[in-house]
Design a protein around this motif. Sequence first.
Motif, PDB file in Angstrom:
ATOM      1  N   ARG A 161      25.474 -10.454 -43.851  1.00 27.53           N
ATOM      2  CA  ARG A 161      25.470 -10.805 -45.275  1.00 27.53           C
ATOM      3  C   ARG A 161      26.326 -12.051 -45.481  1.00 27.53           C
ATOM      4  O   ARG A 161      27.477 -12.087 -45.062  1.00 27.53           O
ATOM      5  N   VAL A 162      25.746 -13.052 -46.141  1.00 27.60           N
ATOM      6  CA  VAL A 162      26.416 -14.328 -46.357  1.00 27.60           C
ATOM      7  C   VAL A 162      26.258 -14.735 -47.817  1.00 27.60           C
ATOM      8  O   VAL A 162      25.157 -14.622 -48.370  1.00 27.60           O
ATOM      9  N   ALA A 163      27.353 -15.166 -48.437  1.00 30.03           N
ATOM     10  CA  ALA A 163      27.286 -15.699 -49.796  1.00 30.03           C
ATOM     11  C   ALA A 163      26.946 -17.182 -49.710  1.00 30.03           C
ATOM     12  O   ALA A 163      27.819 -18.001 -49.423  1.00 30.03           O
ATOM     13  N   ALA A 164      25.685 -17.515 -49.915  1.00 27.98           N
ATOM     14  CA  ALA A 164      25.241 -18.907 -49.789  1.00 27.98           C
ATOM     15  C   ALA A 164      23.961 -19.093 -50.582  1.00 27.98           C
ATOM     16  O   ALA A 164      23.323 -18.125 -50.998  1.00 27.98           O
ATOM     17  N   GLY A 165      23.588 -20.369 -50.774  1.00 30.20           N
ATOM     18  CA  GLY A 165      22.349 -20.663 -51.466  1.00 30.20           C
ATOM     19  C   GLY A 165      21.147 -20.421 -50.575  1.00 30.20           C
ATOM     20  O   GLY A 165      21.283 -20.183 -49.370  1.00 30.20           O
ATOM     21  N   PRO A 166      19.936 -20.483 -51.143  1.00 34.57           N
ATOM     22  CA  PRO A 166      18.722 -20.208 -50.365  1.00 34.57           C
ATOM     23  C   PRO A 166      18.564 -21.121 -49.144  1.00 34.57           C
ATOM     24  O   PRO A 166      18.207 -20.652 -48.066  1.00 34.57           O
ATOM     25  N   ALA A 167      18.832 -22.415 -49.291  1.00 28.66           N
ATOM     26  CA  ALA A 167      18.663 -23.338 -48.164  1.00 28.66           C
ATOM     27  C   ALA A 167      19.649 -23.011 -47.049  1.00 28.66           C
ATOM     28  O   ALA A 167      19.276 -22.917 -45.875  1.00 28.66           O
ATOM     29  N   GLU A 168      20.915 -22.815 -47.410  1.00 25.54           N
ATOM     30  CA  GLU A 168      21.922 -22.511 -46.410  1.00 25.54           C
ATOM     31  C   GLU A 168      21.624 -21.178 -45.711  1.00 25.54           C
ATOM     32  O   GLU A 168      21.815 -21.044 -44.496  1.00 25.54           O
ATOM     33  N   THR A 169      21.149 -20.195 -46.486  1.00 23.42           N
ATOM     34  CA  THR A 169      20.823 -18.896 -45.899  1.00 23.42           C
ATOM     35  C   THR A 169      19.689 -19.009 -44.893  1.00 23.42           C
ATOM     36  O   THR A 169      19.743 -18.438 -43.796  1.00 23.42           O
ATOM     37  N   LEU A 170      18.653 -19.764 -45.240  1.00 22.07           N
ATOM     38  CA  LEU A 170      17.524 -19.945 -44.330  1.00 22.07           C
ATOM     39  C   LEU A 170      17.964 -20.654 -43.052  1.00 22.07           C
ATOM     40  O   LEU A 170      17.529 -20.295 -41.950  1.00 22.07           O
ATOM     41  N   LEU A 171      18.820 -21.676 -43.193  1.00 24.67           N
ATOM     42  CA  LEU A 171      19.279 -22.406 -42.016  1.00 24.67           C
ATOM     43  C   LEU A 171      20.146 -21.522 -41.116  1.00 24.67           C
ATOM     44  O   LEU A 171      20.025 -21.564 -39.886  1.00 24.67           O
ATOM     45  N   LEU A 172      21.004 -20.718 -41.722  1.00 23.41           N
ATOM     46  CA  LEU A 172      21.823 -19.798 -40.926  1.00 23.41           C
ATOM     47  C   LEU A 172      20.964 -18.760 -40.216  1.00 23.41           C
ATOM     48  O   LEU A 172      21.204 -18.413 -39.058  1.00 23.41           O
ATOM     49  N   GLU A 173      19.955 -18.265 -40.920  1.00 19.00           N
ATOM     50  CA  GLU A 173      19.056 -17.283 -40.310  1.00 19.00           C
ATOM     51  C   GLU A 173      18.357 -17.890 -39.096  1.00 19.00           C
ATOM     52  O   GLU A 173      18.272 -17.267 -38.024  1.00 19.00           O
ATOM     53  N   GLY A 174      17.851 -19.117 -39.260  1.00 24.32           N
ATOM     54  CA  GLY A 174      17.183 -19.767 -38.141  1.00 24.32           C
ATOM     55  C   GLY A 174      18.115 -20.018 -36.975  1.00 24.32           C
ATOM     56  O   GLY A 174      17.730 -19.858 -35.806  1.00 24.32           O
ATOM     57  N   TRP A 175      19.350 -20.413 -37.290  1.00 25.88           N
ATOM     58  CA  TRP A 175      20.339 -20.656 -36.229  1.00 25.88           C
ATOM     59  C   TRP A 175      20.637 -19.376 -35.453  1.00 25.88           C
ATOM     60  O   TRP A 175      20.658 -19.370 -34.216  1.00 25.88           O
ATOM     61  N   SER A 210      18.592 -30.170 -48.284  1.00 23.51           N
ATOM     62  CA  SER A 210      17.458 -29.270 -48.524  1.00 23.51           C
ATOM     63  C   SER A 210      17.721 -28.266 -49.636  1.00 23.51           C
ATOM     64  O   SER A 210      16.791 -27.606 -50.089  1.00 23.51           O
ATOM     65  N   SER A 211      18.973 -28.169 -50.110  1.00 24.40           N
ATOM     66  CA  SER A 211      19.211 -27.319 -51.279  1.00 24.40           C
ATOM     67  C   SER A 211      18.596 -27.925 -52.534  1.00 24.40           C
ATOM     68  O   SER A 211      18.486 -27.249 -53.560  1.00 24.40           O
ATOM     69  N   GLU A 212      18.176 -29.186 -52.473  1.00 21.51           N
ATOM     70  CA  GLU A 212      17.498 -29.845 -53.592  1.00 21.51           C
ATOM     71  C   GLU A 212      15.983 -29.638 -53.552  1.00 21.51           C
ATOM     72  O   GLU A 212      15.278 -30.117 -54.430  1.00 21.51           O
ATOM     73  N   TRP A 213      15.485 -28.931 -52.531  1.00 20.22           N
ATOM     74  CA  TRP A 213      14.048 -28.821 -52.326  1.00 20.22           C
ATOM     75  C   TRP A 213      13.497 -27.519 -52.912  1.00 20.22           C
ATOM     76  O   TRP A 213      14.057 -26.434 -52.678  1.00 20.22           O
ATOM     77  N   PRO A 214      12.367 -27.579 -53.599  1.00 12.66           N
ATOM     78  CA  PRO A 214      11.740 -26.356 -54.111  1.00 12.66           C
ATOM     79  C   PRO A 214      10.836 -25.672 -53.095  1.00 12.66           C
ATOM     80  O   PRO A 214      10.491 -24.494 -53.254  1.00 12.66           O
ATOM     81  N   ASP A 215      10.443 -26.395 -52.048  1.00 11.94           N
ATOM     82  CA  ASP A 215       9.408 -25.924 -51.126  1.00 11.94           C
ATOM     83  C   ASP A 215      10.019 -25.465 -49.805  1.00 11.94           C
ATOM     84  O   ASP A 215       9.853 -26.104 -48.773  1.00 11.94           O
ATOM     85  N   LEU A 216      10.739 -24.349 -49.852  1.00 11.66           N
ATOM     86  CA  LEU A 216      11.378 -23.810 -48.650  1.00 11.66           C
ATOM     87  C   LEU A 216      10.831 -22.416 -48.352  1.00 11.66           C
ATOM     88  O   LEU A 216      10.517 -21.656 -49.283  1.00 11.66           O
ATOM     89  N   PRO A 217      10.689 -22.062 -47.083  1.00 10.74           N
ATOM     90  CA  PRO A 217      11.093 -22.817 -45.887  1.00 10.74           C
ATOM     91  C   PRO A 217      10.036 -23.759 -45.343  1.00 10.74           C
ATOM     92  O   PRO A 217      10.257 -24.403 -44.324  1.00 10.74           O
ATOM     93  N   GLU A 218       8.862 -23.841 -45.995  1.00  9.53           N
ATOM     94  CA  GLU A 218       7.762 -24.628 -45.440  1.00  9.53           C
ATOM     95  C   GLU A 218       8.157 -26.082 -45.183  1.00  9.53           C
ATOM     96  O   GLU A 218       7.722 -26.700 -44.195  1.00  9.53           O
ATOM     97  N   ALA A 219       8.990 -26.659 -46.070  1.00  7.98           N
ATOM     98  CA  ALA A 219       9.337 -28.079 -45.936  1.00  7.98           C
ATOM     99  C   ALA A 219      10.138 -28.369 -44.672  1.00  7.98           C
ATOM    100  O   ALA A 219      10.128 -29.508 -44.180  1.00  7.98           O
ATOM    101  N   TYR A 220      10.813 -27.364 -44.112  1.00  4.12           N
ATOM    102  CA  TYR A 220      11.581 -27.613 -42.891  1.00  4.12           C
ATOM    103  C   TYR A 220      10.666 -28.027 -41.737  1.00  4.12           C
ATOM    104  O   TYR A 220      11.050 -28.866 -40.909  1.00  4.12           O
ATOM    105  N   GLY A 221       9.485 -27.463 -41.683  1.00  7.39           N
ATOM    106  CA  GLY A 221       8.547 -27.853 -40.640  1.00  7.39           C
ATOM    107  C   GLY A 221       8.132 -29.302 -40.771  1.00  7.39           C
ATOM    108  O   GLY A 221       7.966 -30.015 -39.763  1.00  7.39           O
TER     109      GLY A 221
END
Length: 238
Positions: free
Chosen positions: A215-229, A164-175
């Motif tokens: 605070r986490v040093a990560a890309g947008p996809a990884e940050t969103l996934l960690l937040e959700g977790w 999902s780090s290759e996706w431009p449509d986040l976080p909507e695409a996770y649904g």
Amino acid sequence: TALAHRHDWAADDVRLDDVERALCELREAATHEDEGPDLRTSVMTHIAWVPRDWQEAALETLAGLAERHPSRAIILFPEPGAPDGLDARATMLAYSLPGTRRHVAAEVVELKLRGRGASVPASIVLPLLIPDLPVFVRWRGQPPFGEPELEQLVDLADRLVVDSSEWPDLPEAYGRLAALFDRIMCSDIAWRRTASVRRALAAQWPGIAEAQEVRVAAGPAETLLLEGWLRSRLGRDL
């Protein structure tokens, strides 16, 4: 493990029968090598859907896959705007087994799906699947959720692998990805990259339940996934 030998075949405007015949001829040629017999030890059929923008990256990634995970890799290059047709390349790779004269063999089939073929990938790859082995689909870029090419391969495969780090449509695409969970096993490489951070956060349990900010040093996809977790585990927002 070293590459003992390889055999290649390529042709344009072919039929599937031509590809299947070429694979048989490549296997037969490999058995006549002086270095010793090849063992067909495939563990899966690995399909990769690779749009034009991802071709270079995909080929680099797949270059080392055959040695680590012997399989039949079927790489699909869709070109829907091109004239109808099918171009193909097949490669037989044999890797030496240390201490023996035997080899582990893997197969790579590259298919350029031109024109209407890009919308019917399942009918093209189905005859090339190895019976009784799992089928993995690696989708480069954001999948076109709801479109025929994705729907067909989801129905064909056992597991869909995305990043999902290759996706431009986040976080909507996770649904939209989650909507596939009842139909196919899904793996997100971006989620796998969060493993070390999740272990570090879990080591702070239960004290982390009192945290208001992480605070986490990560890309947008990884940050969103960690937040959700974290939200799911803590039962509240951060």
